[in-house]
Scaffold this active site. Structure first.
Site, PDB file in Angstrom:
ATOM      1  N   ALA A  56       0.910  -1.152  -0.069  1.00 22.61           N
ATOM      2  CA  ALA A  56       0.084  -0.081  -0.014  1.00 22.61           C
ATOM      3  C   ALA A  56       0.839   1.102   0.129  1.00 22.61           C
ATOM      4  O   ALA A  56       1.896   1.141   0.523  1.00 22.61           O
ATOM      5  CB  ALA A  56      -0.794   0.137   1.227  1.00 22.61           C
ATOM      6  N   GLU A  90       4.718  -5.024   7.192  1.00 27.59           N
ATOM      7  CA  GLU A  90       4.005  -4.032   7.832  1.00 27.59           C
ATOM      8  C   GLU A  90       4.566  -3.796   9.205  1.00 27.59           C
ATOM      9  O   GLU A  90       4.492  -2.498   9.849  1.00 27.59           O
ATOM     10  CB  GLU A  90       2.554  -4.193   7.899  1.00 27.59           C
ATOM     11  CG  GLU A  90       1.715  -3.933   6.404  1.00 27.59           C
ATOM     12  CD  GLU A  90       1.967  -5.089   5.591  1.00 27.59           C
ATOM     13  OE1 GLU A  90       2.624  -6.164   5.846  1.00 27.59           O
ATOM     14  OE2 GLU A  90       1.129  -5.283   4.685  1.00 27.59           O
ATOM     15  N   GLU A 114      -1.064  -8.980  -0.326  1.00 31.12           N
ATOM     16  CA  GLU A 114      -2.514  -9.283  -0.083  1.00 31.12           C
ATOM     17  C   GLU A 114      -3.308  -9.307  -1.129  1.00 31.12           C
ATOM     18  O   GLU A 114      -4.079 -10.183  -1.333  1.00 31.12           O
ATOM     19  CB  GLU A 114      -2.747  -8.246   0.894  1.00 31.12           C
ATOM     20  CG  GLU A 114      -2.190  -8.326   2.488  1.00 31.12           C
ATOM     21  CD  GLU A 114      -2.455  -7.116   3.306  1.00 31.12           C
ATOM     22  OE1 GLU A 114      -2.200  -6.036   2.979  1.00 31.12           O
ATOM     23  OE2 GLU A 114      -3.142  -7.367   4.313  1.00 31.12           O
ATOM     24  N   GLY A 152       0.638  -5.038   1.060  1.00 35.62           N
ATOM     25  CA  GLY A 152      -0.861  -4.978   0.161  1.00 35.62           C
ATOM     26  C   GLY A 152      -0.707  -5.596  -1.016  1.00 35.62           C
ATOM     27  O   GLY A 152      -1.496  -6.329  -1.680  1.00 35.62           O
TER      28      GLY A 152
END
Ligand code: HXC
Length: 259
Positions: free
Chosen positions: A65, A133, A113, A110
């Site tokens: 992200a 993260e 993910e 992300g």
């Protein structure tokens, strides 16, 4: 449809979604997640699309992200961001057609993910996969805490998330995080070929099959078996079931019509 950060292409029955934000290693901001969701809507609505490949191109899948966007977020804005990200990845997971991630380079945070929301992951030999993260003082918030343990087991998932370490493609294959490792230059073609093979199957059977697996995984065995039985019996209302079995008896290849 016009996308700012994605390239959406179709070849035969396979659509290819390419993340396209190369300057920041395909970092996923809210707009990118929103576009991924819209690309899934497009693929879902198009009867001419039977399978999807998601890639970040030849160098990087996605480095996570967008940290620049998250750096100044407050709980309310990040809750909204999480909703957008999870919503988009739910659309990937629930698309009633196979979705294959073609992973070159980094698939982090992300990005990892996103790959986890796909049905199948093909990785290049030098791919690096991880959920770093924890090193940012946060943890995976786009499905990683839920999908990774379901895929590789809680202990391996916790090791990856607690350390934030990246693993190479060989290790990812060994723990079942990726299905197949291929030479870097063959990732996309392998994924597209696999998608094209799946695209030839009966589309209704494929949709029901994916539904039975996904919904079954989200519940207990007895309820899952019930879902399986319902989906299975519905297929006997399709022309494809009749064609598939007729073709077998006539010793010829079936011609599925997706109805
Ligand atoms: C924003 C990013 C980025 C990211 C890289 N960039 N990753 N920008 N968000 N996730 C930018 C860099 O700032 C840099 O911009 C450019 O891309 C190239 O990156 P470099 O770091 O210079 O490349 P390199 O040295 O090769 O290192 C690659 C890397 C590193 C190891 C992948 O970039 C990295 O550690 N990135 C962050 C990985 C990460 O922590 N991901 C998890 C994010 S949190 P400039 O302008 O300097 O050239 C997350 C939460 C999900 O994903 C939850 C959602 C709800």
């Amino acid at each position: 449809m016009d996308f700012k950060f994605l390239i959406y292409e179709k070849e035969g029955y396979v659509s290819r979604v390419t993340l396209n934000r190369p300057k920041v290693l395909n970092a996923l901001n809210s707009e990118v997640f929103d576009e991924i969701g819209r690309a899934m809507d497009l693929a879902a609505a198009d009867d001419g699309v039977h399978a999807v490949v998601i890639t970040g191109g030849e160098k990087v899948f996605a480095a996570g992200a967008d940290i620049a966007e998250m750096a100044t977020a407050d709980p309310v804005s990040v809750y909204k961001f999480g909703e957008t990200a999870q919503g988009a990845l739910n659309k990937v997971e629930n698309l009633p057609k196979p979705v294959i991630a073609a992973i070159n380079g980094y698939a982090l945070g992300g990005g990892c993910e996103l790959a986890l929301a796909c049905d199948i992951r093909i990785a290049g030999e030098s791919a690096k996969i991880g959920l770093p993260e924890i090193n940012l003082g946060i943890f995976p918030g786009a499905g990683g805490t839920q999908r990774l343990p379901r895929l590789v087991g809680a202990a391996r998932a916790k090791e990856l998330m607690f350390t934030g370490d990246m693993i190479d493609a060989a290790r990812a294959e060994k723990i079942g995080l990726v299905n197949q490792v291929v030479p870097d230059g063959e990732v996309l073609s392998t994924a597209v070929k696999l998608a094209a093979r799946m695209a030839q199957k009966g589309a209704v059977a494929m949709a029901m099959l994916k539904t039975a697996i996904n919904q079954g995984l989200a519940t207990d065995l007895a309820s899952g078996l019930n879902i399986e039985r319902q989906c299975f019996s519905l297929l006997f209302a399709t022309e494809d079931q009749k064609e598939g079995m007729q073709a077998f008896m006539e010793k010829r290849k079936p011609e599925f019509k997706g109805r």
